[in-house]
Every structure is written in C-alpha cells, then in structure tokens.
Design an enzyme around this catalytic site. Sequence first.
Site, mmCIF file in Angstrom:
data_model
loop_
_atom_site.group_PDB
_atom_site.id
_atom_site.type_symbol
_atom_site.label_atom_id
_atom_site.label_comp_id
_atom_site.label_asym_id
_atom_site.label_seq_id
_atom_site.Cartn_x
_atom_site.Cartn_y
_atom_site.Cartn_z
ATOM 1 N N SER A 65 -5.067 2.925 3.646
ATOM 2 C CA SER A 65 -5.152 2.222 2.363
ATOM 3 C C SER A 65 -5.238 0.703 2.580
ATOM 4 O O SER A 65 -6.028 0.010 1.940
ATOM 5 C CB SER A 65 -3.923 2.579 1.523
ATOM 6 O OG SER A 65 -3.960 1.955 0.276
ATOM 7 N N LYS A 78 0.798 -1.242 0.000
ATOM 8 C CA LYS A 78 0.000 0.000 0.000
ATOM 9 C C LYS A 78 0.826 1.286 0.000
ATOM 10 O O LYS A 78 0.309 2.367 0.268
ATOM 11 C CB LYS A 78 -1.023 0.049 1.156
ATOM 12 C CG LYS A 78 -1.844 -1.178 1.373
ATOM 13 C CD LYS A 78 -2.246 -1.892 0.119
ATOM 14 C CE LYS A 78 -3.207 -1.103 -0.740
ATOM 15 N NZ LYS A 78 -3.351 -1.765 -2.074
ATOM 16 N N LYS A 87 -8.155 6.017 -3.968
ATOM 17 C CA LYS A 87 -8.178 7.481 -3.974
ATOM 18 C C LYS A 87 -6.907 8.084 -4.566
ATOM 19 O O LYS A 87 -6.942 9.137 -5.192
ATOM 20 C CB LYS A 87 -8.376 8.010 -2.546
ATOM 21 C CG LYS A 87 -9.788 7.782 -2.033
ATOM 22 C CD LYS A 87 -10.111 8.728 -0.903
ATOM 23 C CE LYS A 87 -11.590 8.688 -0.560
ATOM 24 N NZ LYS A 87 -11.889 9.388 0.692
ATOM 25 N N HIS A 136 7.819 -6.829 -1.276
ATOM 26 C CA HIS A 136 7.363 -6.236 -0.017
ATOM 27 C C HIS A 136 8.231 -6.727 1.152
ATOM 28 O O HIS A 136 7.928 -6.433 2.307
ATOM 29 C CB HIS A 136 5.919 -6.662 0.291
ATOM 30 C CG HIS A 136 4.885 -6.155 -0.680
ATOM 31 N ND1 HIS A 136 4.899 -4.891 -1.198
ATOM 32 C CD2 HIS A 136 3.772 -6.749 -1.198
ATOM 33 C CE1 HIS A 136 3.860 -4.725 -1.997
ATOM 34 N NE2 HIS A 136 3.161 -5.839 -2.020
HETATM 35 P P1 A3P Z 1 -5.077 4.584 -1.689
HETATM 36 O O1 A3P Z 1 -5.690 3.336 -1.144
HETATM 37 O O2 A3P Z 1 -4.709 5.569 -0.615
HETATM 38 O O3 A3P Z 1 -5.877 5.201 -2.774
HETATM 39 P P2 A3P Z 1 0.084 -0.471 -3.699
HETATM 40 O O4 A3P Z 1 0.207 -0.359 -5.179
HETATM 41 O O5 A3P Z 1 1.429 -0.551 -3.022
HETATM 42 O O6 A3P Z 1 -0.835 -1.550 -3.298
HETATM 43 O O7 A3P Z 1 -0.499 0.910 -3.172
HETATM 44 C C1 A3P Z 1 -1.824 1.263 -3.463
HETATM 45 C C2 A3P Z 1 -2.018 2.727 -3.211
HETATM 46 O O8 A3P Z 1 -1.381 3.493 -4.247
HETATM 47 C C3 A3P Z 1 -3.508 3.112 -3.265
HETATM 48 O O9 A3P Z 1 -3.657 4.184 -2.341
HETATM 49 C C4 A3P Z 1 -3.646 3.568 -4.708
HETATM 50 O O10 A3P Z 1 -4.755 4.375 -4.956
HETATM 51 C C5 A3P Z 1 -2.343 4.323 -4.876
HETATM 52 N N1 A3P Z 1 -1.989 4.521 -6.301
HETATM 53 C C6 A3P Z 1 -1.992 3.610 -7.284
HETATM 54 N N2 A3P Z 1 -1.662 4.174 -8.452
HETATM 55 C C7 A3P Z 1 -1.418 5.477 -8.206
HETATM 56 C C8 A3P Z 1 -1.053 6.594 -9.012
HETATM 57 N N3 A3P Z 1 -0.855 6.455 -10.314
HETATM 58 N N4 A3P Z 1 -0.924 7.793 -8.411
HETATM 59 C C9 A3P Z 1 -1.127 7.935 -7.088
HETATM 60 N N5 A3P Z 1 -1.481 6.921 -6.268
HETATM 61 C C10 A3P Z 1 -1.629 5.700 -6.816
#
Ligand code: A3P
Length: 289
Positions: A135, A43, A247, A105
């Site tokens: 998240s 996340k 988000k 991770h």
């Molecule tokens: P939120 O849940 O706060 O929206 P991961 O890829 O490590 O699982 O992390 C997921 C988080 O990164 C989510 O946060 C997701 O919305 C955000 N995310 C994914 N793509 C993104 C982008 N292009 N720009 C900004 N945030 C992004």
Amino acid sequence: CDELLFSYKGILYPTTLCSPETFKALESFEARRDDVILAGYPKSGTNWLSQILTDLIAISQKKTPGSESSANAEEQEEFPYLEVGDAEKYERMSKLSSPRFMVTHLRPENLPISIFQNNAKILLLIRNPKDVATSFFHFSNRLATLPSYETWDDFFTNFMTKKMPWGCYFEYLSEWNKYAEKENIMTITYEEVKENPALSVKNIATFFGIPLTEEQLQLVLERSSFQSMKKNSDKTHGSFGNILFRKGGVSDWKNIFSEDQNEKMDKAFEEQIAGTKLGKKLKYDLYCK
Ligand code: A3P
C-alpha cells in the site's frame, strides 16, 4: 527525494507535513483522560478507523453521523493528525471541547508524555507488513509530496532498510509492543476489522465507553464500508481520495512480492516481531504466507 523528507530524532518525516518546530511544541501538549487517540503506522487503515471513530464520537454526543449538525462540528475541528500542522495547533487544541479526536503515526516514545500520564485511551491499529509495504509503495508513487520509486524493488529495499517516512515498520511494532499490555490501549488489526466489522465496531465502542444501538451500529458500518468511503471521497478527502482508497483488501502483496522478497521479510519478521504480543496478533502465517 532528499528535500521531501527531513530527519528528526533519527526518523524521517515528510517536509510538507511535519516540522521540527511542531515536534518541539508537541512535547508540551496536554492530553486529556477523555481524548480519543488512534495510533497506526502509515497505510494501516488509519483513514478507515478515523471514519469509524468520528462517527462513534458523534453518537456519544447524541448526534447522527453524517447529519448537518455533526458535519459542522467536524469542520471546526483541528486537522486530526497530531504531528501534522503548525506549531500553534496545540494551543488551539487546548480550547477544543471534549472528547477530542486525534490520529498519530508516531511511535510511543515520540508522543507527548501526558498521553500516558493522563491515561488517555489509544486504539492501536496494526496491519500485516506485506500489505502495508504494498500500500505504501503505490501511495508514495501517486503522492507528489512523498518520494517516488522507480521500481517496487527500490521501494522494498528502502522499506527493509528503515528509510521510510515515520520510520521502520518493524521498529514501530517493537516500540508499541512495550505498551501493548496497558489497560488504556486497545490493539486491533486491519484484517480483523475486515473479517468482522460489526464485532470490531462494537468492541471499539465498548472500549471508549460509547453505548450503541443496533441501528447506530448499522449506520456506522454502512458509512465506513470501503465502497461508501470511496464513493464519498470527493467530499471527504478531495483529490486525495483517489490515491487513498485503492483496493481496501487483504493479500494484495501476493501480486508484487518476489520469492526472494518474501523470504527476506519472513526472516526479518521472525527475528524481530513474531515472538511479541503484537506479532502474534498479526496472524502472520495466515495473512503473509
Ligand atoms: P490499500 O492501499 O491496500 O488499498 P491509511 O488510511 O492508513 O493511509 O491506509 C490506507 C489503506 O487503507 C489503503 O489500503 C486503503 O484502501 C485502505 N482503506 C481505506 N478505507 C478503507 C475501508 N473503508 N475499508 C477497507 N480498507 C480501507
């Protein structure tokens, strides 16, 4: 919930993604000097930075990101999460041509030693702990393969008492902090990429030695924006996309943390992380208060 996670060397992992056999096989994985590795706690924005790195690698190979030829190459790759998959994946990865791209991770002490011995380059992605927790909570409750939580309070207790898949985030930061000075590791925060994506992409490209024209930079930025990644998520992530691209911003924690939870996390951060190099990089006072 118990069946969804298993413990390996004292850390919990999702049963559907990881296995002790794969962890065992991972120990003898042979890293290469030119591997491109993205490390980040779940996340932290790993899918976002994966998109950026995949496009930068395509550019380094004189391909146009998103074009037919680069799409084919992507499809042939092994699923990039290093610790996810069957135990034979490392054998298959040994046959892939360079540069190989992988995401993890894992904490550094659980990574194969060859990554550090062979000086593979690692981009370490970190995000402010309150948004990571927020998240992670929403993600866990939407994904059937992770434990779900009846309430945010339940989740928060688990987050603070180290009962998370891939372990405790503060411990993750402490462990990686021991490596933060190394030359082959570049640390970047989710918040700084959000604040200045162009500068971040340029710095990442420089770190991996990938020359970038202004036009290529714009293409990478366009393709990695939250809007375009969310829009294309059907193609890139299937039904998982709906869950993942939630988000994509900073400070959503303000909608969910209670006063008491804020105090608890502030105290834990202050005691365990604030004084470290990674702790300072997170700009906690700016993003978490
Ligand atoms: P939120 O849940 O706060 O929206 P991961 O890829 O490590 O699982 O992390 C997921 C988080 O990164 C989510 O946060 C997701 O919305 C955000 N995310 C994914 N793509 C993104 C982008 N292009 N720009 C900004 N945030 C992004």
